[in-house]
Design a protein around this motif. Sequence first.
Motif, PDB file in Angstrom:
ATOM      1  N   GLY A  75       0.828  -1.217   0.000  1.00 24.81           N
ATOM      2  CA  GLY A  75       0.000   0.000   0.000  1.00 24.81           C
ATOM      3  C   GLY A  75       0.853   1.253   0.000  1.00 24.81           C
ATOM      4  N   GLY A  76       1.945   1.197   0.750  1.00 25.18           N
ATOM      5  CA  GLY A  76       2.851   2.348   0.801  1.00 25.18           C
ATOM      6  C   GLY A  76       3.537   2.573  -0.528  1.00 25.18           C
ATOM      7  N   ASN A  77       3.881   1.491  -1.218  1.00 29.00           N
ATOM      8  CA  ASN A  77       4.517   1.606  -2.525  1.00 29.00           C
ATOM      9  C   ASN A  77       3.565   2.275  -3.507  1.00 29.00           C
ATOM     10  OD1 ASN A  77       6.089  -0.351  -5.020  1.00 29.00           O
ATOM     11  ND2 ASN A  77       7.198   0.875  -3.544  1.00 29.00           N
ATOM     12  N   LEU A  78       2.270   1.898  -3.431  1.00 26.97           N
ATOM     13  CA  LEU A  78       1.256   2.528  -4.278  1.00 26.97           C
ATOM     14  C   LEU A  78       1.022   3.969  -3.855  1.00 26.97           C
ATOM     15  CD1 LEU A  78      -1.316  -0.376  -4.590  1.00 26.97           C
ATOM     16  CD2 LEU A  78      -0.344   0.899  -6.529  1.00 26.97           C
ATOM     17  N   GLY A  79       1.010   4.181  -2.550  1.00 25.84           N
ATOM     18  CA  GLY A  79       0.764   5.539  -2.039  1.00 25.84           C
ATOM     19  C   GLY A  79       1.848   6.490  -2.498  1.00 25.84           C
ATOM     20  N   THR A  80       3.082   6.017  -2.474  1.00 26.67           N
ATOM     21  CA  THR A  80       4.197   6.861  -2.902  1.00 26.67           C
ATOM     22  C   THR A  80       4.199   7.041  -4.416  1.00 26.67           C
ATOM     23  OG1 THR A  80       5.542   6.220  -1.024  1.00 26.67           O
ATOM     24  CG2 THR A  80       6.719   7.041  -2.941  1.00 26.67           C
ATOM     25  N   ALA A  81       3.850   5.990  -5.142  1.00 30.91           N
ATOM     26  CA  ALA A  81       3.764   6.045  -6.606  1.00 30.91           C
ATOM     27  C   ALA A  81       5.024   6.574  -7.263  1.00 30.91           C
ATOM     28  CB  ALA A  81       2.542   6.872  -7.040  1.00 30.91           C
ATOM     29  N   SER A  82       6.161   6.123  -6.751  1.00 27.86           N
ATOM     30  CA  SER A  82       7.420   6.486  -7.392  1.00 27.86           C
ATOM     31  C   SER A  82       7.504   5.797  -8.750  1.00 27.86           C
ATOM     32  CB  SER A  82       8.585   6.025  -6.514  1.00 27.86           C
ATOM     33  OG  SER A  82       9.740   5.810  -7.295  1.00 27.86           O
ATOM     34  N   PRO A  83       8.076   6.467  -9.754  1.00 23.13           N
ATOM     35  CA  PRO A  83       8.215   5.810 -11.055  1.00 23.13           C
ATOM     36  C   PRO A  83       9.037   4.528 -10.957  1.00 23.13           C
ATOM     37  CG  PRO A  83       8.797   8.143 -11.206  1.00 23.13           C
ATOM     38  CD  PRO A  83       8.578   7.841  -9.759  1.00 23.13           C
TER      39      PRO A  83
END
Lengths: 267, 747, 161
Positions: free
Chosen positions: A98-106
């Motif tokens: 969820g955090g990876n999606l929340g951050t949405a880094s390229p």
Amino acid sequence: MQIERPRDLDELLAGLDSHPEATLLAGGTDLMVDVNLSHHRPETVVALRRVDDLATWDDGFIGAGVTYARMEAGPHPALAQLARTVGSPQIRATGTIGGNLGTASPAGDTLPFLAAVDAEVVVASRGDRRRLRWEDFLLGPKHTALRPGEVIVGVQLPERLPQRQAFAKIGVRQAMVIATVNCCVVRDEDGKTRIALGAVGPTVVRTPAAEELVSSQQQVSATMLDEFQRLVSDDVTPITDHRATERYRRHAAGVLARRTLERCLPR
Amino acid sequence: MSEVTVSRPPVRGGVGESVQRPDGIPKVTGRFEFLGDMHAEGMLWGATRRAWVPHARIERIDTTPALALPGVHAVLTQDDVPGHRYQGQALTDQPVLAEERVRYWGEAVAVVAADDPETARRAAEAVVVELEELEPLTDLELARDRGEVFRHIPVRRGDPDAHGEVVVEGTYVTATQDPAALGTEAGLAIPDGQGGVDLWGPTQWTHVDLTQLAACLALDPGQVRVQPCRIGGAFGSREDLSLQTHIAMLALRLDRPVKMVYDRTESFVGHVKRHAGLMHYRHEADRDGHLVRVDAQILLDGGPYQLTSQAVIANSTFFAVGPYRCDNVFVDGYALRTNNPPSGAMRGFGANQPCFAAEAQMDRLADELGLDPIELRLRNAITQGDRLATTGQLIEHPLPTDEVIRSVTAIPLPEPEDDDEPLHLPGGTGLTTPRDRVVRGIGYAVGLKNLEFSEGFDDFAEARVELTADGAVVHTAAIEVGQGMVTVIAQVVRSVLGMSRVEVAFDHTGQIGSAGSTSASRQTQMAGNAALEAATVVRDKALEAGGGDHLDDAGVWRGDTLVTSLAALTADGPIDHHVRYRHRPTDEPDADGQGELHVDFCVAAHRAVVDVDPDLGLVRVVEIAIGQDVGRAINPQQVHGQIEGGIAQGMGHAVMEEVVLDHGVIRNASFTDYLLPTTLDAPTVEAALVEQPSPWGPFGAKGMAELPTMSATPAVVAAIRAATSLPLTRAPVHPEDIVTGPHDAPE
Amino acid sequence: MIVTLEVNGERRTAEVAGWESLLWVLRERLGLTGAKDACQQGECGSCSVIFDGQLVCACLVMAADAEGAQVTTVEGLADATDLHPVQRAYVDEGAVQCGYCTPGLVVATAHLLTEHPDATPDEVREALAGNLCRCTGYGSVLRAVAAAQGASDPAGADREA
Ligand SMILES: Cc1cc2nc3c(=O)[nH]c(=O)nc-3n(C[C@H](O)[C@H](O)[C@H](O)COP(=O)(O)OP(=O)(O)OC[C@H]3O[C@@H](n4cnc5c(N)ncnc54)[C@H](O)[C@@H]3O)c2cc1C
Ligand code: FES
Ligand code: FES
């Protein structure tokens, strides 16, 4: 600063309803770097790690609170492979999907997997729940479709996932490195192939022409692999930054895509 | 000195034993107090306002908004410096805080003290700094052409008309490397209530800090006590002042203790780095591979202030040829002033950059001659009785170049691997590379470096040995940064006295004179010899007073009889002796760079084995073997520790470590993007020690900790060249250099 | 705000600014300076502690979210008289130079050997990849882990004089 530490989804959504602008905190592996080094000072924080509903993993549904450590041991080979590349054991113990999606880094490492399998992102707010296709959720670098008052509940994977799936990631260290290019390929029994790449565009991308080329083929010839590699290189839109040049990323995307596909082909 | 006899029976904890560090247990239990762990009653926290532009004119600084914040006690700028407004070891040209201009990205403009770090940080941000940005000078050739030169050293040796039949020429670049010691800069200043101050800060040489600090603070040197500190690594980065003057100014102004700790980003701009180098070389040899002539031009990027650049460029210039004989040598070394971050000391101190270039040249030459690169090096290897190619200095003492090369080649090569474990493949856990895409390469490099300070510098180290009923204590101002000097000194003294009860006391600047810098591979020989001489006198005094022939923990013995106990011997007070040890004098270079400039030399040879994925440009360093000249290994475990640690730094600079500069701006001032080798990147190390005692070191020891870093970088890059057949003239090698061409290459 | 947690078996309460990291709270509010701060961005592992049974970077744990947690720091490894076997091994093998990385490495190693006592040399390397050491080049660290495991030298990390 004010903090809420809800224990279940209802409590969480109620809290978010009264503080729609609150900062959500999961594993903290992105957020705390911001707090420590960019001196981000949130006013209200809603901490998610006690919310059991977010930590569920039910076949095709992966709760937002599932950590990399769990993904590493999970049933999806590509997800396990990518999880192993994320940070260190310390990061994997707490960092979440969820955090990876929340951050949405390229360069986010779960994103090529989610894009390649055509996952949906499930978000909820009090009294509302939405399912967004990955590309409708990830709008740009560090930019998502999440609205104030909403939380990512998890990701929904399609019913049947091919076991032929693979992930790869380039970085200049053997581990503990942000991707210069990352890539995920999944291939059905009938040959239908999907490929997604990260760190080669504003957000994770699919390369439809390359997918199409190999999707209709049971046997993929060497010439076809060459062409596949070229199509991927042509289709990505990387930039030059301190980690790599545009030219290298474009080249490496092709090579990596080809090799990842090769891992999904029968030997 | 080396003729001092070791007393019998061999003493516990003496020379040659792998003695454990006395600070080992405090460090593993977390009780060891590092600078950043220190605390003083009533202390304030300091913070620094920096200008994040590489070059600008300062139009206006307004501290009032910062001072208006509750909890803020002081905001100081360059106008508040009480004494001399500039610091620097040789030339004091660095303003304590930026003056009129900002000359590098992140330069400190103002400092504040507040009740807590958060308030201090906010106050620093609140200082108004109006700047007019100026064009930064960041190009080395431009800097040379504009005369922005800290020091130019010409070397003219031999016949300008001499030429060889075989010629190789090349241009080489080494990027800026950050020492990246794990402990960031931190410090504590405590005013003594009488106008003076006690200062704990990151240092490698307390007395050189003292000179600068006293001048800037307008105090007598006796009023400033620079304390020995406990720091998390150094590697050169603590040779120049960072936050010391700032916290001392704040503490004295406020009459309260002030502590300051840099975060990692600040640390990147708060300490000196390894100079970037741009080098042009031309080697000429006869058909048999004997060097006939070497021409070199070496440009080092000093950043805006001189600091130690004048000495760093001396090493680059005088070690430009490496450990080889050559009679005709023409070198121009330039340390240049730019708006890149300040450069200074880092492990190898200027000898690394030319080592990278010259070793690449040797490989090219071998290629051109069709000779094995090892054979070419052996044919030219310098040894006792030869003259240093650059300065013409006669090598009077053992210099086992040949032996280190032969010993490294004698180490068996690692087995070829055929497994699919990703950790054993380039790309590691990223699963980028199938085994059949891997190409193995092997490369060699040999490094030569001086020990001690050179060029006529009056270099000395003091030590005092004190014998009491409880044993002996060695007093020194030498700084222990983790390298293990603490055990080395104690071991030397144990072996001299024949006693195992020996401790080292680290004194502040008010208690003992200078021990010189913990750098230049000098403390084992310098502080070691000072301690050895002092201990020898103490032993002789004790034997004379007790009427015996040897000493141990019990007391003075004559044959098998204990004639006096330590307690009786020292009943009237300790027996002690203080020594100021100087190494043999050296010359300043003449106009042609000639002279006996150096005290002693040390060599090492590296062999690197790498696995390369040529399609993606990924490299795994499999193993590094080293043959190293150590004189005598006083503490073998520590020698190995220095070798392994040094190699990791050298290999890091070969494949990942680069401060990425973009017109003076650091693009990777964090550990996310300035990558250090991890456990998975660090290679296996195989070491062979060559022990040929040096006449200058205690028990024949040589300083040894710089060479493992120095020639590791060129060896790894040579191995990548061997695997890829690419010229690879820049360190570090990035994946793009292998597959698509570097950043600035034409499309 | 007030945060209550259990540190090294003791109940501790601290007044904190909520956004502060657990690392800051341990070091500055509770006086436990064993865990080190070398990056504040999860990259170096110097701040490693065991948090509710997991190895984490204390710099990435928000203090306010640590409420109720059980934390073990390097100070909690040794008992009053004896070093933890991992600590002993680090000293014996010369795996300590400047020592700044040491508390984090010791905690990470202790955690690894609890969870995975028979970790292979490769697994050890991978498990410690989040703990940077700038001084040792890791050879002595790997020898220390092997010693603590009661095994001999890890693959290839042997040395000869
Ligand atoms: C040393 C280190 C190494 C790393 N390596 C990698 C790597 O290799 N690959 C990689 O992809 N990432 C890496 N990261 C980044 C990070 O670990 C990942 O992005 C991780 O997935 C973040 O998850 P988290 O739970 O820690 O998120 P947090 O930091 O808690 O949150 C991140 C963001 O997402 C939001 N958020 C969190 N949960 C939700 C939710 N349920 N709903 C809505 N918003 C939410 C937060 O508000 C915040 O904006 C690394 C980070 C560090 C510190
Ligand atoms: S300080 Fe926490 S990982 Fe570096
Ligand atoms: S011992 Fe210095 S960082 Fe590890």
